[in-house]
Design a protein around this motif. Sequence first.
Motif, short mmCIF file in Angstrom:
data_model
loop_
_atom_site.label_atom_id
_atom_site.label_comp_id
_atom_site.label_asym_id
_atom_site.label_seq_id
_atom_site.Cartn_x
_atom_site.Cartn_y
_atom_site.Cartn_z
N LEU A 161 -72.81 -5.53 -9.37
CA LEU A 161 -73.42 -6.61 -10.14
C LEU A 161 -74.35 -7.42 -9.23
CD1 LEU A 161 -73.09 -7.38 -13.05
CD2 LEU A 161 -71.23 -8.92 -12.41
N GLU A 162 -73.93 -7.55 -7.99
CA GLU A 162 -74.73 -8.30 -7.00
C GLU A 162 -76.09 -7.62 -6.80
OE1 GLU A 162 -71.43 -7.62 -6.49
OE2 GLU A 162 -70.81 -9.68 -6.88
N ASP A 163 -76.09 -6.28 -6.81
CA ASP A 163 -77.36 -5.55 -6.67
C ASP A 163 -78.30 -5.89 -7.83
OD1 ASP A 163 -76.41 -4.30 -4.43
OD2 ASP A 163 -75.98 -2.38 -5.41
N MET A 164 -77.72 -5.98 -9.04
CA MET A 164 -78.54 -6.28 -10.23
C MET A 164 -79.10 -7.70 -10.13
SD MET A 164 -77.40 -4.56 -13.65
CE MET A 164 -76.82 -2.88 -13.80
N VAL A 165 -78.25 -8.63 -9.74
CA VAL A 165 -78.67 -10.03 -9.62
C VAL A 165 -79.76 -10.14 -8.54
CG1 VAL A 165 -77.89 -12.32 -8.91
CG2 VAL A 165 -76.49 -10.97 -10.46
N HIS A 166 -79.55 -9.43 -7.44
CA HIS A 166 -80.53 -9.44 -6.35
C HIS A 166 -81.89 -8.94 -6.84
CE1 HIS A 166 -82.19 -9.00 -2.33
NE2 HIS A 166 -82.53 -7.77 -2.63
N HIS A 167 -81.86 -7.86 -7.62
CA HIS A 167 -83.11 -7.27 -8.12
C HIS A 167 -83.86 -8.28 -9.01
CE1 HIS A 167 -85.73 -3.87 -8.91
NE2 HIS A 167 -85.73 -4.19 -10.19
N MET A 168 -83.10 -8.96 -9.87
CA MET A 168 -83.75 -9.95 -10.76
C MET A 168 -84.34 -11.10 -9.96
SD MET A 168 -81.36 -10.19 -14.14
CE MET A 168 -79.85 -10.50 -13.26
N ALA A 169 -83.61 -11.54 -8.95
CA ALA A 169 -84.11 -12.64 -8.11
C ALA A 169 -85.37 -12.20 -7.35
CB ALA A 169 -83.02 -13.07 -7.13
N CYS A 170 -85.37 -10.95 -6.88
CA CYS A 170 -86.56 -10.42 -6.18
C CYS A 170 -87.77 -10.42 -7.11
CB CYS A 170 -86.31 -8.99 -5.69
SG CYS A 170 -85.15 -8.90 -4.32
N LYS A 171 -87.53 -10.08 -8.38
CA LYS A 171 -88.64 -10.03 -9.34
C LYS A 171 -89.23 -11.43 -9.56
CE LYS A 171 -89.33 -7.10 -12.57
NZ LYS A 171 -90.04 -5.87 -12.23
N CYS A 172 -88.37 -12.44 -9.54
CA CYS A 172 -88.86 -13.84 -9.66
C CYS A 172 -89.79 -14.17 -8.50
CB CYS A 172 -87.69 -14.82 -9.58
SG CYS A 172 -86.89 -15.11 -11.14
N LEU A 173 -89.32 -13.85 -7.29
CA LEU A 173 -90.09 -14.22 -6.09
C LEU A 173 -91.37 -13.40 -5.98
CD1 LEU A 173 -87.37 -14.94 -3.40
CD2 LEU A 173 -88.36 -16.43 -5.10
N GLU A 174 -91.31 -12.19 -6.48
CA GLU A 174 -92.50 -11.33 -6.47
C GLU A 174 -93.67 -11.99 -7.20
OE1 GLU A 174 -92.24 -7.95 -9.07
OE2 GLU A 174 -93.37 -6.68 -7.69
N ARG A 175 -93.36 -12.80 -8.22
CA ARG A 175 -94.42 -13.48 -8.98
C ARG A 175 -95.22 -14.42 -8.10
NH1 ARG A 175 -95.14 -10.11 -12.18
NH2 ARG A 175 -96.53 -11.50 -13.29
N PHE A 176 -94.59 -14.85 -6.97
CA PHE A 176 -95.27 -15.75 -6.04
C PHE A 176 -95.81 -14.99 -4.82
CE2 PHE A 176 -92.52 -18.40 -8.54
CZ PHE A 176 -93.24 -19.57 -8.71
N GLY A 177 -95.78 -13.68 -4.90
CA GLY A 177 -96.27 -12.86 -3.78
C GLY A 177 -95.27 -12.79 -2.64
N ILE A 178 -94.01 -13.14 -2.92
CA ILE A 178 -92.98 -13.10 -1.87
C ILE A 178 -92.22 -11.78 -1.97
CG2 ILE A 178 -90.85 -14.15 -1.00
CD1 ILE A 178 -91.86 -16.83 -2.14
N GLU A 179 -92.20 -11.04 -0.88
CA GLU A 179 -91.47 -9.77 -0.84
C GLU A 179 -90.09 -10.04 -0.22
OE1 GLU A 179 -92.87 -7.00 -2.08
OE2 GLU A 179 -91.25 -5.63 -1.57
N ALA A 180 -89.08 -10.14 -1.06
CA ALA A 180 -87.74 -10.44 -0.55
C ALA A 180 -87.12 -9.19 0.05
CB ALA A 180 -86.86 -10.96 -1.68
N GLU A 181 -86.29 -9.41 1.07
CA GLU A 181 -85.66 -8.28 1.75
C GLU A 181 -84.75 -7.52 0.79
OE1 GLU A 181 -84.16 -9.43 5.59
OE2 GLU A 181 -83.10 -7.52 5.72
N GLY A 182 -84.85 -6.20 0.83
CA GLY A 182 -83.97 -5.38 0.01
C GLY A 182 -84.47 -5.14 -1.40
N TYR A 183 -85.71 -5.59 -1.68
CA TYR A 183 -86.26 -5.37 -3.03
C TYR A 183 -86.58 -3.89 -3.20
CZ TYR A 183 -89.38 -6.03 -7.09
OH TYR A 183 -89.96 -5.97 -8.33
N ARG A 184 -85.92 -3.28 -4.18
CA ARG A 184 -86.11 -1.84 -4.39
C ARG A 184 -87.14 -1.59 -5.48
NH1 ARG A 184 -80.31 1.21 -4.39
NH2 ARG A 184 -79.63 0.58 -2.32
N ARG A 185 -88.35 -1.28 -5.04
CA ARG A 185 -89.40 -0.97 -5.99
C ARG A 185 -89.30 0.49 -6.42
NH1 ARG A 185 -93.65 -4.52 -6.01
NH2 ARG A 185 -93.50 -6.22 -4.54
N TRP A 186 -89.74 0.75 -7.63
CA TRP A 186 -89.74 2.12 -8.15
C TRP A 186 -90.59 3.03 -7.27
CZ3 TRP A 186 -87.32 5.52 -10.70
CH2 TRP A 186 -87.95 6.60 -11.33
N MET A 187 -90.05 4.15 -6.90
CA MET A 187 -90.72 5.16 -6.09
C MET A 187 -90.98 4.70 -4.65
SD MET A 187 -91.32 7.95 -7.78
CE MET A 187 -91.58 8.63 -9.40
#
Length: 189
Positions: A161-187
């Motif tokens: 569940l933590e992985d899912m929460v982390h992914h959602m949080a990364c997507k929020c920060l991505e909107r500001f151009g922030i690449e959070a550690e551990g963000y798993r992008r497709w491909m």
Amino acid sequence: MEKRRIIVGISGASGIPAAVEVLKLLKQQEGYESHLVISDSGKVTITYESSWSVKDIEGLADCVYDTHSIGSAVASGSFRNDGMIIVPCSMKTVAGIANGYSDSLLLRAADVVLKERRKLVLMVRECPFSSIHLENMLKLCNLGVDILPMVMTFYNKPETLEDMVHHMACKCLERFGIEAEGYRRWMEQ
Ligand SMILES: Cc1cc2nc3c(=O)[nH]c(=O)nc-3n(C[C@H](O)[C@H](O)[C@H](O)COP(=O)(O)O)c2cc1C
């Protein structure tokens, strides 16, 4: 060098772990500082659904404001910031923003971000949505607000569940151009 500021709002929707994760990830970003406002109901949901205390969550932010303190820095358009994330974002808060009804610091801060045409990211949560919720979100989306529903993803191969929460949080920060550690992008994993 002056740090870039991101306002974080926590409202009374379900999903407090996502707020904690956003604040933790922001803390890891050297060039950024977080400015936190928690609504009254946000404080209630924190106690209902997390093992964190309000004080502990506030401790993750660089600056904390009382949502009743309507004259705080984040209430002004002249306060420099990159924008605001509301996580989790309740349907009441969506309605307040969509209708310019700013009767708290959290709503005023979002209203100001919108009028100043800065970035506003709402991690909305309700299930199911009514047409009132959807109409309010459509109105905001058409104004350029990022509506990020709190939804599950599987393409990033979450194991917890933590992985899912982390992914959602990364997507929020991505909107500001922030690449959070551990963000798993497709491909790109
Ligand atoms: C444990 C709990 C979970 C809730 N979850 C949601 C939710 O997911 N979405 C929502 O719109 N409201 C939810 N609510 C209701 C809101 O807290 C309520 O509408 C409140 O007035 C929102 O105020 P705020 O937007 O000022 O924080 C929840 C309430 C509680 C106590």
